[in-house]
Motif scaffolding. Structure first.
Motif, PDB file in Angstrom:
ATOM      1  N   ALA A  96      33.991  44.276  33.309  1.00 41.81           N
ATOM      2  CA  ALA A  96      34.616  44.251  34.632  1.00 41.81           C
ATOM      3  C   ALA A  96      35.723  45.294  34.699  1.00 41.81           C
ATOM      4  O   ALA A  96      36.553  45.389  33.813  1.00 41.81           O
ATOM      5  CB  ALA A  96      35.181  42.866  34.916  1.00 41.81           C
ATOM      6  N   SER A  97      35.715  46.062  35.750  1.00 48.70           N
ATOM      7  CA  SER A  97      36.779  47.013  35.999  1.00 48.70           C
ATOM      8  C   SER A  97      37.884  46.283  36.742  1.00 48.70           C
ATOM      9  O   SER A  97      37.608  45.473  37.615  1.00 48.70           O
ATOM     10  CB  SER A  97      36.256  48.156  36.862  1.00 48.70           C
ATOM     11  N   PHE A  98      39.144  46.548  36.386  1.00 47.72           N
ATOM     12  CA  PHE A  98      40.213  45.829  37.040  1.00 47.72           C
ATOM     13  C   PHE A  98      40.853  46.618  38.169  1.00 47.72           C
ATOM     14  O   PHE A  98      42.037  46.500  38.423  1.00 47.72           O
ATOM     15  CB  PHE A  98      41.237  45.345  36.016  1.00 47.72           C
ATOM     16  N   ALA A  99      40.042  47.408  38.855  1.00 55.39           N
ATOM     17  CA  ALA A  99      40.545  47.987  40.091  1.00 55.39           C
ATOM     18  C   ALA A  99      40.776  46.821  41.042  1.00 55.39           C
ATOM     19  O   ALA A  99      40.030  45.860  41.055  1.00 55.39           O
ATOM     20  CB  ALA A  99      39.519  48.955  40.667  1.00 55.39           C
ATOM     21  N   ALA A 100      41.831  46.900  41.804  1.00 60.16           N
ATOM     22  CA  ALA A 100      42.190  45.779  42.677  1.00 60.16           C
ATOM     23  C   ALA A 100      41.128  45.520  43.728  1.00 60.16           C
ATOM     24  O   ALA A 100      40.605  46.452  44.323  1.00 60.16           O
ATOM     25  CB  ALA A 100      43.514  46.078  43.367  1.00 60.16           C
ATOM     26  N   PRO A 101      40.786  44.244  43.939  1.00 56.45           N
ATOM     27  CA  PRO A 101      39.929  43.932  45.080  1.00 56.45           C
ATOM     28  C   PRO A 101      40.631  44.370  46.364  1.00 56.45           C
ATOM     29  O   PRO A 101      41.853  44.522  46.379  1.00 56.45           O
ATOM     30  CB  PRO A 101      39.805  42.405  45.023  1.00 56.45           C
ATOM     31  N   PRO A 102      39.903  44.542  47.443  1.00 61.28           N
ATOM     32  CA  PRO A 102      40.482  45.089  48.667  1.00 61.28           C
ATOM     33  C   PRO A 102      41.706  44.342  49.177  1.00 61.28           C
ATOM     34  O   PRO A 102      42.606  44.953  49.718  1.00 61.28           O
ATOM     35  CB  PRO A 102      39.347  44.993  49.684  1.00 61.28           C
ATOM     36  N   GLU A 120      47.300  42.864  40.319  1.00 60.39           N
ATOM     37  CA  GLU A 120      47.720  42.119  39.145  1.00 60.39           C
ATOM     38  C   GLU A 120      47.711  40.612  39.333  1.00 60.39           C
ATOM     39  O   GLU A 120      47.722  39.883  38.366  1.00 60.39           O
ATOM     40  CB  GLU A 120      49.128  42.552  38.725  1.00 60.39           C
ATOM     41  N   ARG A 121      47.701  40.121  40.549  1.00 56.52           N
ATOM     42  CA  ARG A 121      47.791  38.688  40.813  1.00 56.52           C
ATOM     43  C   ARG A 121      46.574  38.218  41.592  1.00 56.52           C
ATOM     44  O   ARG A 121      46.050  38.941  42.421  1.00 56.52           O
ATOM     45  CB  ARG A 121      49.043  38.364  41.641  1.00 56.52           C
ATOM     46  N   ILE A 122      46.161  36.996  41.340  1.00 58.21           N
ATOM     47  CA  ILE A 122      45.047  36.399  42.069  1.00 58.21           C
ATOM     48  C   ILE A 122      45.613  35.306  42.969  1.00 58.21           C
ATOM     49  O   ILE A 122      46.235  34.361  42.485  1.00 58.21           O
ATOM     50  CB  ILE A 122      44.000  35.805  41.113  1.00 58.21           C
ATOM     51  N   ASP A 123      45.431  35.473  44.270  1.00 54.98           N
ATOM     52  CA  ASP A 123      45.914  34.494  45.247  1.00 54.98           C
ATOM     53  C   ASP A 123      44.756  33.566  45.600  1.00 54.98           C
ATOM     54  O   ASP A 123      43.893  33.914  46.400  1.00 54.98           O
ATOM     55  CB  ASP A 123      46.435  35.206  46.484  1.00 54.98           C
ATOM     56  N   ILE A 124      44.737  32.373  44.989  1.00 56.57           N
ATOM     57  CA  ILE A 124      43.626  31.457  45.217  1.00 56.57           C
ATOM     58  C   ILE A 124      43.679  30.819  46.607  1.00 56.57           C
ATOM     59  O   ILE A 124      42.717  30.183  47.020  1.00 56.57           O
ATOM     60  CB  ILE A 124      43.529  30.378  44.116  1.00 56.57           C
TER      61      ILE A 124
END
Length: 77
Positions: free
Chosen positions: A5-11, A17-21
């Protein structure tokens, strides 16, 4: 590019760096990026926090198995 998995930011993730669930679009994006379910992302964030790299490590650790572990699972299934 490798299959990792590439850690380019989702749109929808400004800093990558953070995941907002709480954000359904971001949750789906990270689940797709990490080849897992949205529920597993929620559980991982609850367990280790919202850091994308921590979530990835947590998910990889929970999926990592040795041949011996796979054999044992097959016998007990």
């Amino acid at each position: 590019m490798s299959e990792e998995a590439s850690f380019a930011a989702p749109p929808n993730d400004a800093d990558g760096e953070r995941i907002d669930i709480a954000d359904p679009a971001q949750l789906k994006s990270w689940a797709d990026k990490l080849s897992t379910t949205e529920e597993q992302i929620r559980q991982a964030v609850t367990a280790v926090g919202a850091s994308a790299s921590d979530v990835e490590l947590h998910l990889k650790g929970s999926r990592a198995t040795t041949s011996a572990e796979q054999t044992q699972r097959t016998r007990t299934s």
